[in-house]
Design a protein around this motif. Structure first.
Motif, mmCIF file in Angstrom:
data_model
loop_
_atom_site.group_PDB
_atom_site.id
_atom_site.type_symbol
_atom_site.label_atom_id
_atom_site.label_comp_id
_atom_site.label_asym_id
_atom_site.label_seq_id
_atom_site.Cartn_x
_atom_site.Cartn_y
_atom_site.Cartn_z
ATOM 1 N N UNK A 151 0.818 -1.125 -0.092
ATOM 2 C CA UNK A 151 -0.099 0.011 0.015
ATOM 3 C C UNK A 151 1.006 1.262 0.064
ATOM 4 N N UNK A 152 0.824 2.018 -1.100
ATOM 5 C CA UNK A 152 1.438 3.362 -0.979
ATOM 6 C C UNK A 152 0.510 4.379 -1.271
ATOM 7 N N UNK A 153 0.263 4.974 0.079
ATOM 8 C CA UNK A 153 -0.808 5.955 0.097
ATOM 9 C C UNK A 153 -0.487 7.411 0.021
ATOM 10 N N UNK A 196 -5.550 1.712 5.653
ATOM 11 C CA UNK A 196 -6.503 1.696 6.828
ATOM 12 C C UNK A 196 -7.633 1.874 6.591
ATOM 13 N N UNK A 197 -8.799 1.378 7.686
ATOM 14 C CA UNK A 197 -10.105 1.582 7.465
ATOM 15 C C UNK A 197 -10.337 3.159 7.429
ATOM 16 N N UNK A 198 -11.296 3.686 6.668
ATOM 17 C CA UNK A 198 -11.478 4.944 6.969
ATOM 18 C C UNK A 198 -11.801 5.573 8.446
ATOM 19 N N UNK A 199 -12.451 4.604 9.518
ATOM 20 C CA UNK A 199 -12.507 4.861 10.594
ATOM 21 C C UNK A 199 -11.235 5.359 11.279
ATOM 22 N N UNK A 200 -10.114 4.713 11.013
ATOM 23 C CA UNK A 200 -8.658 5.125 11.564
ATOM 24 C C UNK A 200 -8.360 6.715 11.141
ATOM 25 N N UNK A 229 -9.190 4.650 -4.157
ATOM 26 C CA UNK A 229 -9.825 5.511 -3.377
ATOM 27 C C UNK A 229 -10.873 4.816 -2.334
ATOM 28 N N UNK A 230 -11.078 5.155 -1.174
ATOM 29 C CA UNK A 230 -11.823 4.412 -0.113
ATOM 30 C C UNK A 230 -12.300 5.799 0.687
#
Lengths: 265, 265
Positions: A151-153, A196-200, A229-230
């Motif tokens: 994952x390269x974010x 990570x989840x959007x919550x994080x 994208x998320x």
């Protein structure tokens, strides 16, 4: 470390398929939801054969988390049509149901889309993004998945790691399989459940277990990394939705997913 | 003309629930997918009882279109937890499966959301929108559903009716039940499958049969009309995705859905 193909291999048996769930494809001590869907989808593809080789639409409801090791997938045909066939698939371990899926199988291609309303997003280049480590200092638990799915974010969505949670509920970046293979319709199911989840990103600590995840695979992906994208629309009543979108290296939208997850703000 | 409550009534039987499918809740000669989901969800709610009264997440895979008249719903518990319970539900007619659903039941409330990323959209007021007729001149088939679910749509998305298809794949407007009752978690399932399909707005004629629809009901809706938007991300390979969002009269996001439908551009 097993490749994606090895980690999701299934063997036909008298009453379904046998899988060997790989501890590497995990978030903390829980096997990754997208990985479990890929294992189930491989069993469904085995049952569907050449007439309907690809998952087109798949919803999985998660009942209880399985452990790494032996599991079985029971596949039942609901209806066979010309262009699609629909299946019920159940993931079991020790006789206990762990997840149940509804899967529509069909044939994907990479022809130009008739119409698209979502061009690939502008994101920083891969080398300007943050390659997420699987065991960062201060994290509550290791994310072993990050050693097999790179994952390269976009750093814009990662402020939470510096104590500055995002306000917009958006995560984005580039994804590659660490084994060097290109994405295919089955591995896209893993990429549709990114970290990570959007919550994080919003500052909510802890695991966000998926209640149900729905994936649509739209096209055969071109070789190369995915752009992902998320985002979430709302966190309410202890639940969060997430919509993930994936574009291939040629900029085509190849897959999309929604999930509902439990969170504890 | 039956109210929503009457049209979706189910009676417990020895092996499930009996329903009487109402010909009014139809698009052309096909019963409406959201209506069928509401009938199934009412049976699941009957099985779940007061502990888990509301549908939280529901995916339905459509196998073959049922006819108006008697049908049965078979409900099987997959897992009962404290805050949620998960069910498989099958809609059958004459012993043939017509649709299969995975349903997570729980408890909804109307407390303020912890976080929201999608405020209610700006739309023309109801009286500046077009109240869609069920049998407009020149239409290929009547949409009887529009006599029981009032659709007042933003004219911006309706150019197709004048031979000027939309380029942005977006439909929006206000929805009310014609029987005068307020929206509830079951009727929201109908509203999550609004008319016209985005394909029609894009200029694609004909029915767009739903392959699979996933609905998340997020909150108890306030009394009054819903604001609805529906958009597609892509039409490719003979399939279209649609994402529908619903806000209540207080501007809270109350439900969302994605569906994959077959189209013939």
């Amino acid at each position: 470390m097993h490749s994606f193909t090895e980690a999701t291999a299934v063997q036909p048996t008298a009453d379904g398929f046998r899988a060997d769930l790989d501890p590497q494809w995990a978030v903390g001590d829980k096997l990754h939801g997208g990985y479990l869907m890929a294992v189930v989808a491989r069993a469904v593809a085995g049952a569907a054969g050449d007439a309907h080789p690809h998952p087109i639409a798949m919803t999985t409801t998660f009942l209880r988390p399985p452990q790494p090791g032996e599991a079985t997938v029971a596949v039942e045909l609901l209806r066979a049509g010309r262009s699609t066939a629909q299946y019920r698939a159940r993931l079991l371990q020790g006789g206990e149901p762990c997840a149940e899926s509804l899967v529509t199988q069909g044939v994907l291609d990479d022809a130009a889309p008739w119409w698209t309303g979502l061009p690939a997003p502008e994101l920083p280049a891969e080398d300007e993004c943050l390659h997420l480590p699987s065991n960062p200092p201060g994290a509550a638990f290791p994310v072993h998945l990050l050693d097999v799915v790179e994952h390269r974010l976009d750093p814009a969505g990662l402020g939470f790691a510096m104590g500055r949670p995002s306000k917009d509920g958006l995560v984005g970046g580039h994804l590659r399989l660490a084994d060097g293979t290109d994405w295919d319709p089955l591995s896209l199911l893993v990429a549709l459940d990114p970290s990570p989840p959007v919550s994080l990103a919003l500052g909510i600590q802890g695991w966000a277990p998926t209640i149900s995840l729905t994936a649509y695979v739209r096209r055969l992906p071109a070789p190369g990394p995915l752009r992902m994208t998320m985002r979430s629309a709302q966190v309410t009543g202890g639940r969060m939705d997430e919509t993930a979108l994936l574009w291939d290296a040629k900029g085509a939208l190849v897959a999309q997913a929604v999930q509902l997850a439990a969170v504890r703000p």
